[in-house]
Design a protein around this motif. Structure first.
Motif, PDB file in Angstrom:
ATOM      1  N   ASP A  28       0.828  -1.208   0.000  1.00  0.00           N
ATOM      2  CA  ASP A  28       0.000   0.000   0.000  1.00  0.00           C
ATOM      3  C   ASP A  28       0.866   1.263   0.000  1.00  0.00           C
ATOM      4  OD1 ASP A  28      -2.501   1.293  -0.041  1.00  0.00           O
ATOM      5  OD2 ASP A  28      -2.466   1.585   2.126  1.00  0.00           O
ATOM      6  N   ILE A  29       1.896   1.265  -0.846  1.00  0.00           N
ATOM      7  CA  ILE A  29       2.785   2.423  -0.972  1.00  0.00           C
ATOM      8  C   ILE A  29       2.165   3.366  -2.002  1.00  0.00           C
ATOM      9  CG2 ILE A  29       5.127   3.203  -1.432  1.00  0.00           C
ATOM     10  CD1 ILE A  29       4.884   1.198   0.884  1.00  0.00           C
ATOM     11  N   HIS A  30       1.726   4.520  -1.554  1.00  0.00           N
ATOM     12  CA  HIS A  30       1.075   5.438  -2.481  1.00  0.00           C
ATOM     13  C   HIS A  30       1.590   6.861  -2.293  1.00  0.00           C
ATOM     14  CE1 HIS A  30      -1.484   6.813   0.836  1.00  0.00           C
ATOM     15  NE2 HIS A  30      -1.725   5.543   1.125  1.00  0.00           N
ATOM     16  N   LEU A  31       1.079   7.782  -3.094  1.00  0.00           N
ATOM     17  CA  LEU A  31       1.616   9.140  -3.148  1.00  0.00           C
ATOM     18  C   LEU A  31       1.467   9.903  -1.840  1.00  0.00           C
ATOM     19  CD1 LEU A  31       0.258  10.244  -6.656  1.00  0.00           C
ATOM     20  CD2 LEU A  31       2.578   9.478  -6.107  1.00  0.00           C
ATOM     21  N   ARG A  32       0.491   9.532  -1.030  1.00  0.00           N
ATOM     22  CA  ARG A  32       0.244  10.289   0.196  1.00  0.00           C
ATOM     23  C   ARG A  32       1.046   9.778   1.403  1.00  0.00           C
ATOM     24  NH1 ARG A  32      -5.127  11.038  -2.139  1.00  0.00           N
ATOM     25  NH2 ARG A  32      -5.717  13.250  -2.060  1.00  0.00           N
ATOM     26  N   ASN A  33       1.725   8.650   1.277  1.00  0.00           N
ATOM     27  CA  ASN A  33       2.508   8.198   2.433  1.00  0.00           C
ATOM     28  C   ASN A  33       4.019   8.255   2.210  1.00  0.00           C
ATOM     29  OD1 ASN A  33       2.887   5.874   0.885  1.00  0.00           O
ATOM     30  ND2 ASN A  33       1.510   4.612   2.099  1.00  0.00           N
ATOM     31  N   ILE A  34       4.421   8.997   1.191  1.00  0.00           N
ATOM     32  CA  ILE A  34       5.840   9.277   0.949  1.00  0.00           C
ATOM     33  C   ILE A  34       6.016  10.789   1.000  1.00  0.00           C
ATOM     34  CG2 ILE A  34       7.778   9.058  -0.657  1.00  0.00           C
ATOM     35  CD1 ILE A  34       6.243   6.666  -1.906  1.00  0.00           C
ATOM     36  N   LYS A  91       0.100 -10.951   0.568  1.00  0.00           N
ATOM     37  CA  LYS A  91       0.035 -10.898  -0.889  1.00  0.00           C
ATOM     38  C   LYS A  91       1.017  -9.869  -1.446  1.00  0.00           C
ATOM     39  CE  LYS A  91      -3.786  -7.583  -1.252  1.00  0.00           C
ATOM     40  NZ  LYS A  91      -5.149  -7.362  -1.777  1.00  0.00           N
ATOM     41  N   HIS A  92       1.438 -10.092  -2.682  1.00  0.00           N
ATOM     42  CA  HIS A  92       2.358  -9.164  -3.341  1.00  0.00           C
ATOM     43  C   HIS A  92       1.590  -7.936  -3.809  1.00  0.00           C
ATOM     44  CE1 HIS A  92       5.623  -7.584  -5.674  1.00  0.00           C
ATOM     45  NE2 HIS A  92       4.942  -7.692  -6.808  1.00  0.00           N
TER      46      HIS A  92
END
Length: 211
Positions: A131-137, A157-158
């Motif tokens: 769940d790596i998305h624009l709002r957590n970086i 899961k991958h």
């Protein structure tokens, strides 16, 4: 006022499946709302408190346990206190990648490589960064990367989300004619299409679909 008192001052409501805050302590400033929690900056401090409504309090413990495994990796905020429905941690100053796209702040290849490095460090702990998305970086004022929201790092899961973002960066963002500033409504529209699997960003997957 302590973190437990702050956490119990929140009154949540739900509207169309989304979290809304009806009431909170005056020491708290709402700075973010996610799918399962809201984040408040504690005024006069360099800390935030992430508070989960009743139906999501199990995630508070999961996220607390994951942050504990990541304490040796300084790309993540320090967690100072946890409770049944909250985490109190560092306030990370900077702009999320979402905000960078919205404001036209450049995202360079070193930022992408730094995220890759962070994710490799996470994998070495035995976790599965998901769940790596624009709002957590977040890109900090000193041009470093910080990451937040780790609750899904234990899923089995991958998750291709980061790979898809990298592909979009290479294929579109790096193109000299690609607009480096995009309106929020368009970014949200693209995210909605992606979530519904109506937009394919992974080039390998696209070949399979089209082939």
């Amino acid at each position: 006022m302590n973190s437990h008192d702050y956490a119990h001052s929140i009154v949540f409501v739900f509207k169309k499946g989304s979290i809304r805050v009806k009431q909170h302590h005056t020491d708290l400033e709402l700075i973010g709302t996610g799918r399962s929690a809201c984040v408040f900056r504690i005024k006069g401090t360099k800390k935030v408190i992430k508070i989960f409504p009743p139906q999501f309090i199990h995630i508070a413990q999961v996220e607390s346990d994951i942050y504990r495994l990541l304490t040796h990796i300084d790309y993540f905020p320090t967690v100072y206190e946890t409770g049944p429905n909250f985490l109190t941690m560092d306030y990370i100053k900077g702009d999320t990648l979402f905000s960078c796209l919205n404001k036209g702040i450049p995202i360079n290849e070193n930022h992408i490589k730094e995220v890759e490095h962070i994710l490799e460090l996470v994998r070495k702990t035995g976790l599965n960064p998901s769940d790596i998305h624009l709002r957590n970086i977040i890109i900090t004022p000193d041009n470093k990367i910080k990451m937040i929201d780790v609750a899904r790092f234990k899923q089995q899961k991958h998750c291709t989300q980061w790979e898809d973002l990298k592909n979009a960066y290479d294929r579109y963002y790096k193109h000299r004619f690609f607009p480096k500033r995009l309106p929020e409504f368009l970014l949200n529209f693209i995210a909605a299409l992606y979530k519904r699997k109506l937009l394919v960003l992974n080039l390998a997957n696209k070949k399979k679909v089209s082939g």
